[in-house]
Design a protein around this motif. Structure first.
Motif, mmCIF file in Angstrom:
data_model
loop_
_atom_site.group_PDB
_atom_site.id
_atom_site.type_symbol
_atom_site.label_atom_id
_atom_site.label_comp_id
_atom_site.label_asym_id
_atom_site.label_seq_id
_atom_site.Cartn_x
_atom_site.Cartn_y
_atom_site.Cartn_z
ATOM 1 N N ILE A 16 0.855 -1.183 0.000
ATOM 2 C CA ILE A 16 0.000 0.000 0.000
ATOM 3 C C ILE A 16 0.895 1.237 0.000
ATOM 4 C CG2 ILE A 16 -1.714 1.289 1.332
ATOM 5 C CD1 ILE A 16 -2.665 -1.408 2.442
ATOM 6 N N ASP A 17 0.594 2.182 -0.890
ATOM 7 C CA ASP A 17 1.369 3.421 -0.933
ATOM 8 C C ASP A 17 1.170 4.203 0.363
ATOM 9 O OD1 ASP A 17 2.348 2.917 -3.470
ATOM 10 O OD2 ASP A 17 0.728 4.009 -4.469
ATOM 11 N N PRO A 18 2.246 4.797 0.900
ATOM 12 C CA PRO A 18 2.107 5.594 2.118
ATOM 13 C C PRO A 18 1.378 6.901 1.826
ATOM 14 C CG PRO A 18 4.322 5.773 1.260
ATOM 15 C CD PRO A 18 3.611 4.760 0.412
ATOM 16 N N THR A 19 0.808 7.486 2.862
ATOM 17 C CA THR A 19 0.189 8.799 2.722
ATOM 18 C C THR A 19 1.202 9.868 3.129
ATOM 19 O OG1 THR A 19 -0.725 8.680 4.958
ATOM 20 C CG2 THR A 19 -2.141 7.929 3.160
ATOM 21 N N ILE A 20 0.966 11.077 2.693
ATOM 22 C CA ILE A 20 1.852 12.204 2.964
ATOM 23 C C ILE A 20 1.137 13.146 3.926
ATOM 24 C CG2 ILE A 20 3.020 14.198 1.937
ATOM 25 C CD1 ILE A 20 2.930 12.572 -0.726
ATOM 26 N N SER A 21 1.871 13.651 4.912
ATOM 27 C CA SER A 21 1.303 14.652 5.818
ATOM 28 C C SER A 21 2.308 15.779 5.999
ATOM 29 C CB SER A 21 0.948 14.033 7.179
ATOM 30 O OG SER A 21 2.110 13.573 7.824
ATOM 31 N N ILE A 22 1.799 16.937 6.375
ATOM 32 C CA ILE A 22 2.658 18.088 6.667
ATOM 33 C C ILE A 22 2.141 18.727 7.957
ATOM 34 C CG2 ILE A 22 1.324 19.639 5.193
ATOM 35 C CD1 ILE A 22 4.036 21.059 4.586
ATOM 36 N N THR A 23 3.069 19.115 8.812
ATOM 37 C CA THR A 23 2.680 19.747 10.069
ATOM 38 C C THR A 23 2.117 21.134 9.804
ATOM 39 O OG1 THR A 23 4.921 20.614 10.369
ATOM 40 C CG2 THR A 23 4.408 18.523 11.437
ATOM 41 N N LEU A 40 6.099 10.755 5.533
ATOM 42 C CA LEU A 40 5.390 9.606 4.978
ATOM 43 C C LEU A 40 4.818 8.801 6.142
ATOM 44 C CD1 LEU A 40 7.876 8.259 2.270
ATOM 45 C CD2 LEU A 40 5.824 9.626 1.915
ATOM 46 N N SER A 41 3.674 8.185 5.936
ATOM 47 C CA SER A 41 3.044 7.393 6.991
ATOM 48 C C SER A 41 3.775 6.078 7.234
ATOM 49 C CB SER A 41 1.590 7.107 6.631
ATOM 50 O OG SER A 41 1.533 6.364 5.415
ATOM 51 N N ALA A 42 4.543 5.627 6.248
ATOM 52 C CA ALA A 42 5.271 4.355 6.357
ATOM 53 C C ALA A 42 6.444 4.397 5.387
ATOM 54 C CB ALA A 42 4.349 3.196 6.019
ATOM 55 N N PRO A 43 7.459 3.558 5.622
ATOM 56 C CA PRO A 43 8.573 3.510 4.666
ATOM 57 C C PRO A 43 8.068 3.109 3.277
ATOM 58 C CG PRO A 43 9.127 2.320 6.672
ATOM 59 C CD PRO A 43 7.667 2.656 6.753
ATOM 60 N N SER A 44 8.743 3.604 2.267
ATOM 61 C CA SER A 44 8.357 3.290 0.894
ATOM 62 C C SER A 44 9.561 2.763 0.131
ATOM 63 C CB SER A 44 7.816 4.538 0.201
ATOM 64 O OG SER A 44 7.545 4.264 -1.153
ATOM 65 N N GLY A 45 9.347 1.758 -0.671
ATOM 66 C CA GLY A 45 10.401 1.249 -1.540
ATOM 67 C C GLY A 45 10.566 2.103 -2.783
ATOM 68 N N LYS A 46 9.701 3.092 -2.938
ATOM 69 C CA LYS A 46 9.736 3.983 -4.092
ATOM 70 C C LYS A 46 10.105 5.391 -3.629
ATOM 71 C CE LYS A 46 5.833 1.425 -5.922
ATOM 72 N NZ LYS A 46 4.406 1.489 -6.168
ATOM 73 N N VAL A 47 10.657 6.177 -4.527
ATOM 74 C CA VAL A 47 10.903 7.585 -4.238
ATOM 75 C C VAL A 47 9.559 8.316 -4.322
ATOM 76 C CG1 VAL A 47 12.061 9.691 -5.002
ATOM 77 C CG2 VAL A 47 13.252 7.496 -5.112
ATOM 78 N N VAL A 48 9.265 9.117 -3.311
ATOM 79 C CA VAL A 48 8.030 9.907 -3.285
ATOM 80 C C VAL A 48 8.439 11.374 -3.362
ATOM 81 C CG1 VAL A 48 5.952 10.489 -1.989
ATOM 82 C CG2 VAL A 48 6.881 8.155 -1.877
ATOM 83 N N ASP A 49 8.137 12.029 -4.482
ATOM 84 C CA ASP A 49 8.439 13.445 -4.662
ATOM 85 C C ASP A 49 7.236 14.267 -4.231
ATOM 86 O OD1 ASP A 49 11.026 13.100 -5.757
ATOM 87 O OD2 ASP A 49 10.154 12.643 -7.705
ATOM 88 N N VAL A 50 7.488 15.269 -3.383
ATOM 89 C CA VAL A 50 6.428 16.132 -2.866
ATOM 90 C C VAL A 50 6.758 17.566 -3.252
ATOM 91 C CG1 VAL A 50 5.216 16.928 -0.806
ATOM 92 C CG2 VAL A 50 6.097 14.576 -0.895
#
Length: 86
Positions: A16-23, A40-50
């Motif tokens: 499952i893809d992680p979700t992104i949050s910002i304070t 990220l809500s969990a580690p990801s094996g993929k690069v997540v660009d924000v």
């Protein structure tokens, strides 16, 4: 000896893809900067660009320095990264 047998195996990615949050950040005129953390809500094996940017909400652009940019989050780097807002 007989001939070598071969087979094809298909691996389906069911992670499952992680979700992104910002304070949330609050900046007062007396304290002219704030650090916001993108996570990220969990580690990801993929690069997540924000990509991020500031927008006018309770103040106007002349009252703060607008900013924008991009952070890359992944397991080899970090699960979270901070940005500084002025």
């Amino acid at each position: 000896m007989g001939s070598a047998a071969s087979t094809t195996i298909q691996i389906t990615d069911t992670d499952i893809d992680p979700t992104i949050s910002i304070t949330d950040g609050t900046i007062t005129e007396a304290n002219a900067n704030s650090t916001l953390t993108i996570s990220l809500s969990a580690p990801s094996g993929k690069v997540v660009d924000v990509s991020y940017s500031t927008i006018d909400n309770t103040t106007e652009a002349g009252d703060y320095t607008t900013t924008s940019g991009q952070v890359s989050l992944h397991r080899m780097n970090k699960q979270k990264q901070s940005i500084l807002a002025f």
